[in-house]
Motif scaffolding. Structure first.
Motif, PDB file in Angstrom:
ATOM      1  N   ALA A  31      -2.808  15.049 -10.294  1.00  0.00           N
ATOM      2  CA  ALA A  31      -2.735  14.160 -11.459  1.00  0.00           C
ATOM      3  C   ALA A  31      -1.289  13.875 -11.835  1.00  0.00           C
ATOM      4  O   ALA A  31      -0.908  12.734 -12.129  1.00  0.00           O
ATOM      5  CB  ALA A  31      -3.481  14.777 -12.637  1.00  0.00           C
ATOM      6  N   GLN A  32      -0.458  14.902 -11.798  1.00  0.00           N
ATOM      7  CA  GLN A  32       0.953  14.735 -12.157  1.00  0.00           C
ATOM      8  C   GLN A  32       1.660  13.795 -11.187  1.00  0.00           C
ATOM      9  O   GLN A  32       2.411  12.900 -11.596  1.00  0.00           O
ATOM     10  CB  GLN A  32       1.637  16.105 -12.173  1.00  0.00           C
ATOM     11  N   LYS A  33       1.412  13.993  -9.901  1.00  0.00           N
ATOM     12  CA  LYS A  33       2.067  13.168  -8.879  1.00  0.00           C
ATOM     13  C   LYS A  33       1.662  11.702  -9.001  1.00  0.00           C
ATOM     14  O   LYS A  33       2.505  10.798  -9.004  1.00  0.00           O
ATOM     15  CB  LYS A  33       1.722  13.702  -7.481  1.00  0.00           C
ATOM     16  N   PHE A  34       0.360  11.458  -9.130  1.00  0.00           N
ATOM     17  CA  PHE A  34      -0.126  10.080  -9.201  1.00  0.00           C
ATOM     18  C   PHE A  34       0.276   9.413 -10.518  1.00  0.00           C
ATOM     19  O   PHE A  34       0.634   8.229 -10.528  1.00  0.00           O
ATOM     20  CB  PHE A  34      -1.647  10.034  -8.997  1.00  0.00           C
TER      21      PHE A  34
ATOM     22  N   ASP B  29       2.951   9.978 -12.322  1.00  0.00           N
ATOM     23  CA  ASP B  29       4.382   9.667 -12.220  1.00  0.00           C
ATOM     24  C   ASP B  29       4.606   8.391 -11.410  1.00  0.00           C
ATOM     25  O   ASP B  29       5.344   7.496 -11.827  1.00  0.00           O
ATOM     26  CB  ASP B  29       5.109  10.859 -11.583  1.00  0.00           C
ATOM     27  N   LEU B  30       3.938   8.298 -10.274  1.00  0.00           N
ATOM     28  CA  LEU B  30       4.131   7.150  -9.379  1.00  0.00           C
ATOM     29  C   LEU B  30       3.555   5.870  -9.989  1.00  0.00           C
ATOM     30  O   LEU B  30       4.186   4.804  -9.948  1.00  0.00           O
ATOM     31  CB  LEU B  30       3.462   7.447  -8.029  1.00  0.00           C
ATOM     32  N   ILE B  31       2.364   5.974 -10.578  1.00  0.00           N
ATOM     33  CA  ILE B  31       1.721   4.787 -11.153  1.00  0.00           C
ATOM     34  C   ILE B  31       2.502   4.280 -12.363  1.00  0.00           C
ATOM     35  O   ILE B  31       2.669   3.068 -12.553  1.00  0.00           O
ATOM     36  CB  ILE B  31       0.254   5.080 -11.513  1.00  0.00           C
ATOM     37  N   LYS B  32       3.019   5.195 -13.191  1.00  0.00           N
ATOM     38  CA  LYS B  32       3.823   4.772 -14.350  1.00  0.00           C
ATOM     39  C   LYS B  32       5.112   4.097 -13.893  1.00  0.00           C
ATOM     40  O   LYS B  32       5.520   3.073 -14.447  1.00  0.00           O
ATOM     41  CB  LYS B  32       4.161   5.971 -15.242  1.00  0.00           C
ATOM     42  N   PHE B  33       5.745   4.666 -12.870  1.00  0.00           N
ATOM     43  CA  PHE B  33       6.960   4.066 -12.317  1.00  0.00           C
ATOM     44  C   PHE B  33       6.665   2.640 -11.848  1.00  0.00           C
ATOM     45  O   PHE B  33       7.425   1.704 -12.109  1.00  0.00           O
ATOM     46  CB  PHE B  33       7.464   4.919 -11.149  1.00  0.00           C
ATOM     47  N   ALA B  34       5.521   2.466 -11.167  1.00  0.00           N
ATOM     48  CA  ALA B  34       5.127   1.151 -10.657  1.00  0.00           C
ATOM     49  C   ALA B  34       4.806   0.188 -11.802  1.00  0.00           C
ATOM     50  O   ALA B  34       5.191  -0.986 -11.773  1.00  0.00           O
ATOM     51  CB  ALA B  34       3.919   1.299  -9.737  1.00  0.00           C
ATOM     52  N   LYS B  35       4.116   0.690 -12.818  1.00  0.00           N
ATOM     53  CA  LYS B  35       3.735  -0.168 -13.950  1.00  0.00           C
ATOM     54  C   LYS B  35       4.976  -0.688 -14.669  1.00  0.00           C
ATOM     55  O   LYS B  35       5.010  -1.843 -15.108  1.00  0.00           O
ATOM     56  CB  LYS B  35       2.846   0.617 -14.915  1.00  0.00           C
ATOM     57  N   ASP B  36       5.996   0.144 -14.784  1.00  0.00           N
ATOM     58  CA  ASP B  36       7.239  -0.282 -15.418  1.00  0.00           C
ATOM     59  C   ASP B  36       7.932  -1.391 -14.624  1.00  0.00           C
ATOM     60  O   ASP B  36       8.748  -2.139 -15.176  1.00  0.00           O
ATOM     61  CB  ASP B  36       8.197   0.909 -15.583  1.00  0.00           C
ATOM     62  N   LEU B  37       7.604  -1.499 -13.338  1.00  0.00           N
ATOM     63  CA  LEU B  37       8.153  -2.565 -12.484  1.00  0.00           C
ATOM     64  C   LEU B  37       7.246  -3.797 -12.465  1.00  0.00           C
ATOM     65  O   LEU B  37       7.555  -4.789 -11.808  1.00  0.00           O
ATOM     66  CB  LEU B  37       8.341  -2.050 -11.053  1.00  0.00           C
ATOM     67  N   GLY B  38       6.105  -3.718 -13.171  1.00  0.00           N
ATOM     68  CA  GLY B  38       5.205  -4.869 -13.247  1.00  0.00           C
ATOM     69  C   GLY B  38       4.035  -4.850 -12.293  1.00  0.00           C
ATOM     70  O   GLY B  38       3.350  -5.866 -12.126  1.00  0.00           O
ATOM     71  N   PHE B  39       3.776  -3.705 -11.643  1.00  0.00           N
ATOM     72  CA  PHE B  39       2.673  -3.608 -10.695  1.00  0.00           C
ATOM     73  C   PHE B  39       1.367  -3.213 -11.388  1.00  0.00           C
ATOM     74  O   PHE B  39       1.372  -2.436 -12.348  1.00  0.00           O
ATOM     75  CB  PHE B  39       2.961  -2.541  -9.628  1.00  0.00           C
ATOM     76  N   SER B  40       0.259  -3.712 -10.876  1.00  0.00           N
ATOM     77  CA  SER B  40      -1.059  -3.167 -11.208  1.00  0.00           C
ATOM     78  C   SER B  40      -1.536  -2.358 -10.002  1.00  0.00           C
ATOM     79  O   SER B  40      -1.250  -2.724  -8.859  1.00  0.00           O
ATOM     80  CB  SER B  40      -2.057  -4.274 -11.539  1.00  0.00           C
ATOM     81  N   THR B  41      -2.248  -1.265 -10.249  1.00  0.00           N
ATOM     82  CA  THR B  41      -2.598  -0.319  -9.192  1.00  0.00           C
ATOM     83  C   THR B  41      -4.104  -0.186  -9.035  1.00  0.00           C
ATOM     84  O   THR B  41      -4.822   0.039 -10.014  1.00  0.00           O
ATOM     85  CB  THR B  41      -2.006   1.070  -9.498  1.00  0.00           C
ATOM     86  N   THR B  42      -4.546  -0.314  -7.795  1.00  0.00           N
ATOM     87  CA  THR B  42      -5.928  -0.011  -7.428  1.00  0.00           C
ATOM     88  C   THR B  42      -5.947   1.308  -6.684  1.00  0.00           C
ATOM     89  O   THR B  42      -5.220   1.475  -5.695  1.00  0.00           O
ATOM     90  CB  THR B  42      -6.522  -1.106  -6.531  1.00  0.00           C
TER      91      THR B  42
ATOM     92  N   SER C  93       0.840  -1.197   0.000  1.00  0.00           N
ATOM     93  CA  SER C  93       0.000   0.000   0.000  1.00  0.00           C
ATOM     94  C   SER C  93       0.877   1.250   0.000  1.00  0.00           C
ATOM     95  O   SER C  93       1.942   1.269   0.627  1.00  0.00           O
ATOM     96  CB  SER C  93      -0.899   0.023   1.231  1.00  0.00           C
ATOM     97  N   LEU C  94       0.407   2.275  -0.696  1.00  0.00           N
ATOM     98  CA  LEU C  94       1.095   3.565  -0.727  1.00  0.00           C
ATOM     99  C   LEU C  94       0.108   4.681  -0.399  1.00  0.00           C
ATOM    100  O   LEU C  94      -1.070   4.610  -0.757  1.00  0.00           O
ATOM    101  CB  LEU C  94       1.705   3.823  -2.114  1.00  0.00           C
ATOM    102  N   TYR C  95       0.615   5.728   0.240  1.00  0.00           N
ATOM    103  CA  TYR C  95      -0.216   6.850   0.670  1.00  0.00           C
ATOM    104  C   TYR C  95       0.413   8.161   0.201  1.00  0.00           C
ATOM    105  O   TYR C  95       1.013   8.899   0.995  1.00  0.00           O
ATOM    106  CB  TYR C  95      -0.380   6.812   2.198  1.00  0.00           C
ATOM    107  N   PRO C  96       0.311   8.459  -1.092  1.00  0.00           N
ATOM    108  CA  PRO C  96       1.002   9.621  -1.663  1.00  0.00           C
ATOM    109  C   PRO C  96       0.606  10.959  -1.030  1.00  0.00           C
ATOM    110  O   PRO C  96       1.377  11.919  -1.103  1.00  0.00           O
ATOM    111  CB  PRO C  96       0.593   9.578  -3.143  1.00  0.00           C
ATOM    112  N   ASP C  97      -0.567  11.029  -0.402  1.00  0.00           N
ATOM    113  CA  ASP C  97      -0.963  12.271   0.269  1.00  0.00           C
ATOM    114  C   ASP C  97      -0.161  12.506   1.553  1.00  0.00           C
ATOM    115  O   ASP C  97      -0.174  13.607   2.101  1.00  0.00           O
ATOM    116  CB  ASP C  97      -2.461  12.237   0.614  1.00  0.00           C
TER     117      ASP C  97
END
Length: 362
Positions: free
Chosen positions: A50-53, A55-68, A9-13
């Motif tokens: 939008a920019q922050k999320f 960036d983080l979601i794309k970084f995660a996707k490149d590592l093979g993660f799916s994000t909810t 779990s991540l809490y970007p806020d």
């Protein structure tokens, strides 16, 4: 049946994006593939969020993660969008949104046909016919997922019987399920109260890997997610090494264990006999494999308690070298104690049913 997965779990806020990225890299190295990401507020403005999320979601996707994305209802108001338009979340790169609060069933069914093809995660932590109602409106089943809540306040997590009943409602419909466990080193969560973030109250103070073993052993949960951030590297490693499909008990070896007994214990796949007994869990295949090997009576005590692991000695005739896990206290000179299961894992013995597979490790 769905392959079992691990999530964080991540809490970007509430967190630093570089720390989040470091954590993602570490988790990916240990086989984690899902992210539960909380979106609680849009206080910085729509574009900056939008920019922050993104960036983080794309970084995660490149590592093979799916994000909810876990989205509070007020987020839709702050973004001035409706539940009928998921474009904003899709453009962030998210794979699913989690609906913490439900609608009337028809609404969720319609949402499951969203043109962005995002998964819709439903709250599993209510033991009511919520899912059945949604499915009765001809929902798009492959896009419906289930995910339990977590509970930051000590004493408010779900009791086991309620959890099992609520989870069965989803499992019997073939819906993919998820639940939360809590790191003993994590301090980040969505709220200012953070006594850990488990789904089950009984897990709150247990080691992380034992919590995960338990959820998988129920055969009701497909994805186990660490609720708080950040878990330690040791915790991530232990989860990464976990066998997600059978119980592997940690054991403390007896001083008297022989090389033969050590091999029988640690180097074999164990299977509980189908005709079960209340006294012990019997692993009988090993006695056939080692029937030619002598196994003298050892000098230790032959009075056993729950969680002791014993192997038949030379006095046990055809049952020599059969491995048994003690369920009820008893004495028997024909068995040697070779190891014991630690106290905090004893409750997992309840999850070895007829023909179930299990192993041991030090």
């Amino acid at each position: 049946m769905t392959k079992r997965t691990l999530g964080i779990s991540l809490y970007p806020d509430h967190s630093d994006v570089n720390e989040d990225k470091r954590y993602l890299v570490l988790a990916s190295q240990y086989g984690f593939t899902r992210i539960f990401m909380s979106m609680l507020e849009v206080s910085e403005g729509k574009e900056k969020v939008a920019q922050k999320f993104t960036d983080l979601i794309k970084f995660a996707k490149d590592l093979g993660f799916s994000t909810t994305l876990d989205i509070a209802p007020n987020i839709f108001d702050q973004l001035e969008i409706s539940y009928d338009d998921l474009d904003f979340f899709s453009e962030l790169g998210a794979d699913a949104i989690r609906l913490d609060q439900g609608f009337d069933g028809q609404k969720e069914a319609l949402l499951s046909f969203n043109p962005q093809a995002m998964n819709i995660e439903l709250n599993m932590s209510n033991d009511v016919a919520y899912l059945d109602n949604i499915l009765s409106y001809a929902a798009n089943r492959p896009f419906i997922y289930g995910c339990h809540n977590f509970y930051p306040q000590r004493g408010t997590g779900l009791p086991l019987d309620f959890f099992i009943s609520a989870s069965k409602r989803f499992k019997k419909q073939g819906i993919e399920t998820a639940a939360f466990i809590t790191s003993q080193s994590g301090t980040l969560g969505p709220w200012d109260i953070n006594d850990g973030l488990p789904t089950l109250e009984m897990h709150r103070d247990l080691p992380l890997d034992i919590q995960a073993k338990h959820l998988f052993a129920t055969n009701l949960i497909d994805c186990v997610i660490i609720g708080n951030a950040y878990a330690s590297e040791d915790e991530l490693r232990r989860l990464g090494e976990l066998d997600r499909y059978q119980l592997v008990f940690r054991v403390e070896l007896a001083d008297e264990i022989t090389q033969l007994e050590r091999e029988i214990l640690l180097d074999n796949q164990h299977v509980r006999r189908g005709d079960v007994t209340d006294l012990v869990v019997r692993s009988t295949e090993v006695r056939k494999k080692y029937k030619a090997n002598d196994n003298p009576v050892n000098p230790a005590s032959h009075t056993f308690k729950r969680g002791d692991i014993v192997i038949g000695n030379d006095e046990f005739g055809k049952y020599k070298n059969e491995l048994q896990v003690v369920l009820q206290d008893h004495s028997d000179l024909r068995k040697n104690k070779v190891a014991q299961i630690p106290t905090d894992e004893l409750f997992l013995l309840d999850y070895i049913g007829p023909w179930d597979k299990f192993r041991f490790r030090r």
